[in-house]
Design a protein around this motif. Sequence first.
Motif, mmCIF file in Angstrom:
data_model
loop_
_atom_site.group_PDB
_atom_site.id
_atom_site.type_symbol
_atom_site.label_atom_id
_atom_site.label_comp_id
_atom_site.label_asym_id
_atom_site.label_seq_id
_atom_site.Cartn_x
_atom_site.Cartn_y
_atom_site.Cartn_z
ATOM 1 N N THR A 184 0.889 -0.928 0.584
ATOM 2 C CA THR A 184 -0.263 -0.041 -0.054
ATOM 3 C C THR A 184 0.707 1.094 -0.215
ATOM 4 O O THR A 184 0.658 2.476 -0.700
ATOM 5 C CB THR A 184 -0.755 -0.262 1.230
ATOM 6 N N GLU A 185 1.982 1.154 0.746
ATOM 7 C CA GLU A 185 2.782 2.632 1.104
ATOM 8 C C GLU A 185 3.570 2.823 -0.559
ATOM 9 O O GLU A 185 3.396 3.747 -0.822
ATOM 10 C CB GLU A 185 3.826 1.945 2.149
ATOM 11 N N ALA A 186 3.671 1.745 -1.029
ATOM 12 C CA ALA A 186 4.796 2.224 -2.572
ATOM 13 C C ALA A 186 3.284 1.936 -3.417
ATOM 14 O O ALA A 186 3.865 3.213 -4.557
ATOM 15 C CB ALA A 186 5.405 0.770 -2.620
ATOM 16 N N ARG A 188 0.872 3.777 -3.285
ATOM 17 C CA ARG A 188 0.431 5.080 -2.889
ATOM 18 C C ARG A 188 1.379 6.367 -3.538
ATOM 19 O O ARG A 188 0.701 7.474 -4.069
ATOM 20 C CB ARG A 188 0.051 5.784 -1.644
ATOM 21 N N VAL A 189 2.835 5.688 -3.254
ATOM 22 C CA VAL A 189 3.819 6.758 -3.965
ATOM 23 C C VAL A 189 3.975 6.988 -5.084
ATOM 24 O O VAL A 189 3.921 7.856 -5.654
ATOM 25 C CB VAL A 189 5.407 6.252 -3.539
ATOM 26 N N VAL A 203 -6.086 1.150 -3.211
ATOM 27 C CA VAL A 203 -5.080 2.404 -2.699
ATOM 28 C C VAL A 203 -5.731 4.112 -3.535
ATOM 29 O O VAL A 203 -6.730 3.325 -4.921
ATOM 30 C CB VAL A 203 -3.356 1.731 -2.904
#
Length: 242
Positions: A184-186, A188-189, A203
């Motif tokens: 989810t973090e990557a 989102r980026v 996302v």
Amino acid sequence: VRSPVLSEAIPDHLRDPEGYWFGLTQRARILAYARDHVTPMELSTYEDLAGPQWKGRVLVRSSENIYNLSLLASMIAANGPDHAEGWAEGIVENLARPPQGNDTDQIMDVAAGVGDVALVNTYYMGRLLNGQDAAARELASRVGVFFPNQDDRGTHVNVSGAGVTAHAPNPDNAVRLIEFLVGTEAQRVFAETIFEYPVRVDVPWATTLSEWGEFRADTLNLRRLGELNTEAVMIFDRAGWR
């Protein structure tokens, strides 16, 4: 590659059925149109661009470009090779100028009045609208985004993706990297910095992409596009699409 993490995070049509590659982000191939010359009501499908009403109005890059080859491959899968070849011939007849440049150039030429509608990937529009060049942002604001084929198979998408080579020295770490890139973090980026659509459905999209609205995407497995690539090359060549 066999990874429960990747199988769960990435929809089936955006990864190879045998685990050879995995989509990380999506780009939709949309119609970029001149807001002052075209209304959304005039637009409908990729196929419609081959009609006589668009003669001298269409902008597109070279047939050698993989985005156009993949789009044509999707049309071969959907409509058959004869129909796809007729479409390619119709686009050649409707070109506002010979194919040239990249997708950014198509958008800028629509804004400048060279043509009225272009085939482009969404992230090119996102980059222009959010870039540091004020003049480019102003030009891009003159161009609208339309998602074609919403009443049938959906808008064609392609991906940025990754796989692991057969003789990779660190295959376990390579898989971990791909798994991280669909976390989810990557995701989102990716969405917020390069204006591509996440492959994960949980996302959020970047603000610019959300402003263009939801759309129905073609869910043909992208492996099929590779299988039809050679046929697409030959069709473009016979159609005279440079």
